[in-house]
Design a protein around this motif. Structure first.
Motif, PDB file in Angstrom:
ATOM      1  N   CYS A  52       0.852  -1.181   0.000  1.00 26.97           N
ATOM      2  CA  CYS A  52       0.000   0.000   0.000  1.00 26.97           C
ATOM      3  C   CYS A  52       0.885   1.228   0.000  1.00 26.97           C
ATOM      4  CB  CYS A  52      -0.932   0.012   1.211  1.00 26.97           C
ATOM      5  SG  CYS A  52      -0.074   0.234   2.778  1.00 26.97           S
ATOM      6  N   SER A  53       0.274   2.387  -0.225  1.00 22.69           N
ATOM      7  CA  SER A  53       1.058   3.608  -0.370  1.00 22.69           C
ATOM      8  C   SER A  53       1.749   4.018   0.922  1.00 22.69           C
ATOM      9  CB  SER A  53       0.148   4.746  -0.853  1.00 22.69           C
ATOM     10  OG  SER A  53      -0.903   4.963   0.085  1.00 22.69           O
ATOM     11  N   CYS A  54       1.228   3.591   2.071  1.00 17.61           N
ATOM     12  CA  CYS A  54       1.841   4.004   3.324  1.00 17.61           C
ATOM     13  C   CYS A  54       3.188   3.334   3.537  1.00 17.61           C
ATOM     14  CB  CYS A  54       0.917   3.693   4.508  1.00 17.61           C
ATOM     15  SG  CYS A  54       0.672   1.937   4.795  1.00 17.61           S
ATOM     16  N   LEU A  55       3.497   2.306   2.743  1.00 18.89           N
ATOM     17  CA  LEU A  55       4.784   1.635   2.856  1.00 18.89           C
ATOM     18  C   LEU A  55       5.852   2.283   1.990  1.00 18.89           C
ATOM     19  CD1 LEU A  55       3.656  -2.098   2.807  1.00 18.89           C
ATOM     20  CD2 LEU A  55       4.091  -0.619   4.769  1.00 18.89           C
ATOM     21  N   ASP A  56       5.493   3.305   1.215  1.00 19.73           N
ATOM     22  CA  ASP A  56       6.450   3.978   0.350  1.00 19.73           C
ATOM     23  C   ASP A  56       7.209   5.017   1.169  1.00 19.73           C
ATOM     24  OD1 ASP A  56       7.888   4.801  -1.784  1.00 19.73           O
ATOM     25  OD2 ASP A  56       6.298   6.028  -2.649  1.00 19.73           O
ATOM     26  N   ARG A  57       8.222   4.575   1.850  1.00 18.53           N
ATOM     27  CA  ARG A  57       8.977   5.455   2.737  1.00 18.53           C
ATOM     28  C   ARG A  57      10.091   6.154   1.976  1.00 18.53           C
ATOM     29  NH1 ARG A  57       7.400   1.013   5.764  1.00 18.53           N
ATOM     30  NH2 ARG A  57       9.266  -0.214   5.306  1.00 18.53           N
ATOM     31  N   ARG A  58      10.759   7.093   2.647  1.00 15.65           N
ATOM     32  CA  ARG A  58      11.838   7.860   2.049  1.00 15.65           C
ATOM     33  C   ARG A  58      13.175   7.301   2.517  1.00 15.65           C
ATOM     34  NH1 ARG A  58       9.292  10.550  -1.816  1.00 15.65           N
ATOM     35  NH2 ARG A  58      11.068  11.974  -1.960  1.00 15.65           N
ATOM     36  N   VAL A  59      14.146   7.275   1.624  1.00 17.31           N
ATOM     37  CA  VAL A  59      15.444   6.715   1.945  1.00 17.31           C
ATOM     38  C   VAL A  59      16.555   7.635   1.462  1.00 17.31           C
ATOM     39  CG1 VAL A  59      14.687   4.303   1.941  1.00 17.31           C
ATOM     40  CG2 VAL A  59      15.414   5.373  -0.200  1.00 17.31           C
ATOM     41  N   VAL A  60      17.721   7.509   2.094  1.00 17.79           N
ATOM     42  CA  VAL A  60      18.927   8.212   1.680  1.00 17.79           C
ATOM     43  C   VAL A  60      20.073   7.205   1.662  1.00 17.79           C
ATOM     44  CG1 VAL A  60      18.191  10.467   2.545  1.00 17.79           C
ATOM     45  CG2 VAL A  60      19.406   8.886   4.064  1.00 17.79           C
ATOM     46  N   LEU A  61      21.196   7.595   1.108  1.00 18.50           N
ATOM     47  CA  LEU A  61      22.357   6.723   1.052  1.00 18.50           C
ATOM     48  C   LEU A  61      22.959   6.541   2.440  1.00 18.50           C
ATOM     49  CD1 LEU A  61      24.057   8.217  -2.118  1.00 18.50           C
ATOM     50  CD2 LEU A  61      22.873   6.021  -1.976  1.00 18.50           C
ATOM     51  N   ARG A  62      23.390   5.321   2.720  1.00 18.89           N
ATOM     52  CA  ARG A  62      24.034   5.064   4.007  1.00 18.89           C
ATOM     53  C   ARG A  62      25.443   5.655   4.024  1.00 18.89           C
ATOM     54  NH1 ARG A  62      22.785   1.971   8.170  1.00 18.89           N
ATOM     55  NH2 ARG A  62      21.045   1.035   7.042  1.00 18.89           N
ATOM     56  N   THR A  63      26.125   5.620   2.894  1.00 15.17           N
ATOM     57  CA  THR A  63      27.468   6.208   2.780  1.00 15.17           C
ATOM     58  C   THR A  63      27.461   7.196   1.616  1.00 15.17           C
ATOM     59  OG1 THR A  63      28.171   4.348   1.392  1.00 15.17           O
ATOM     60  CG2 THR A  63      28.616   4.185   3.757  1.00 15.17           C
ATOM     61  N   PRO A  64      26.895   8.394   1.814  1.00 17.47           N
ATOM     62  CA  PRO A  64      26.712   9.330   0.696  1.00 17.47           C
ATOM     63  C   PRO A  64      28.018   9.804   0.061  1.00 17.47           C
ATOM     64  CG  PRO A  64      26.217  10.375   2.810  1.00 17.47           C
ATOM     65  CD  PRO A  64      26.373   8.929   3.085  1.00 17.47           C
ATOM     66  N   GLU A  65      29.063  10.009   0.855  1.00 14.72           N
ATOM     67  CA  GLU A  65      30.306  10.530   0.286  1.00 14.72           C
ATOM     68  C   GLU A  65      30.851   9.588  -0.774  1.00 14.72           C
ATOM     69  OE1 GLU A  65      29.775  10.036   3.478  1.00 14.72           O
ATOM     70  OE2 GLU A  65      29.669  12.048   4.389  1.00 14.72           O
TER      71      GLU A  65
END
Length: 272
Positions: A52-65
């Motif tokens: 469902c749409s409520c499972l569409d969470r936001r993510v970022v890189l764990r090691t962005p550099e």
């Protein structure tokens, strides 16, 4: 492959009591209940099978550099590939602009596959809005928080990761990648092109070269050719905003990536 610890069907947010969210926050259970999706799904889990749409969470890189640096290298190699194609610069700059604008995403993802760029993610906490409500902040502040686009859509990022794994499973050679980039760049579906017949001929030439290469290497088998072309179609479903947000927002700010790529290739017209 479907997720193993969560059944698709009626959304959980429709069955929980209103006090459950507050209870989860106060008891720090919400984070445990919604642990990172990769712990419960394999890398090949289909991004299309959303519960469902409520499972569409936001993510970022764990090691962005490290990851952003590798992504930038992929973008540079993509521009170098385009720069080394005389046939591309024989076209009017308007057509060059259209082709880059419409095809930089699949070219970039294909470059990520060729360079073997895998990446780990971490979830952006989603409780800050509720905390604002509990702290009786102004509605304006809550609206600003609610419209924040911090992080990329997990669904879109997972779709990209799944596609990368499919390319890696095929163990595509350097020559095949080169032909694939030509097929993508000379996109004959861009009907606004001034020299569309020329672009169509270039794409057909790249497809023919790929088919002949695969046929020679695999003794006439064309099933691999059909499978690769199917993956190319999936490349065009990757969301550009997710790529910019995940790999380039930390270093580019609000710059638009396709315009940056055009500037890198020195084909930027004065009015852009």
């Amino acid at each position: 492959m479907a997720c193993t610890k969560r059944k698709c069907g009626k959304c959980q947010c429709e069955t929980l009591h209103s006090k459950s969210i507050l209870y989860q926050i106060l008891n720090k259970e919400h984070g445990n209940e919604t642990k990172w999706h990769q712990q419960h799904c394999s890398p090949h889990c289909s991004a299309r099978s959303k519960c469902c749409s409520c499972l569409d969470r936001r993510v970022v890189l764990r090691t962005p550099e490290a990851t952003c640096r590798r992504a930038s290298e992929v973008l540079l190699k993509t521009s170098t590939f385009i720069r080394n194609l005389p046939s591309f610069y024989h076209m009017p700059w308007e057509d060059q602009f259209v082709l880059i604008q419409q095809n930089w995403v699949p070219l970039f993802v294909l470059g990520m596959a060729q360079e073997g760029v895998d990446f780990d993610l971490r979830e952006v906490p989603a409780t800050s809005l509720l905390k604002k409500i509990l702290l009786n902040q102004s509605s304006t502040a809550m609206n600003e928080l609610g419209s924040s686009s911090a992080g990329a859509s997990f669904t879109e990022v997972q779709k990209m990761k799944n596609l990368l794994w499919k390319f890696w499973d095929l163990d595509i050679s350097a020559k095949e990648y080169a032909y694939l980039k030509g097929i993508i760049l000379f996109n004959s579906e861009c009907h606004a092109l001034k020299c569309l017949p020329y672009v169509q001929s270039l794409q057909q030439e790249a497809q023919k070269a790929l088919m002949e290469f695969i046929s020679t290497m695999l003794h006439g088998s064309l099933s691999r050719f059909a499978l690769i072309l199917q993956l190319l179609t999936s490349l065009r479903d990757i969301d550009a905003d997710a790529i910019e947000e995940l790999f380039f927002r930390p270093i580019l700010g609000e710059a638009t990536l396709n315009v940056l790529l055009i500037e890198t290739l020195y084909i930027k017209p004065d009015w852009l």
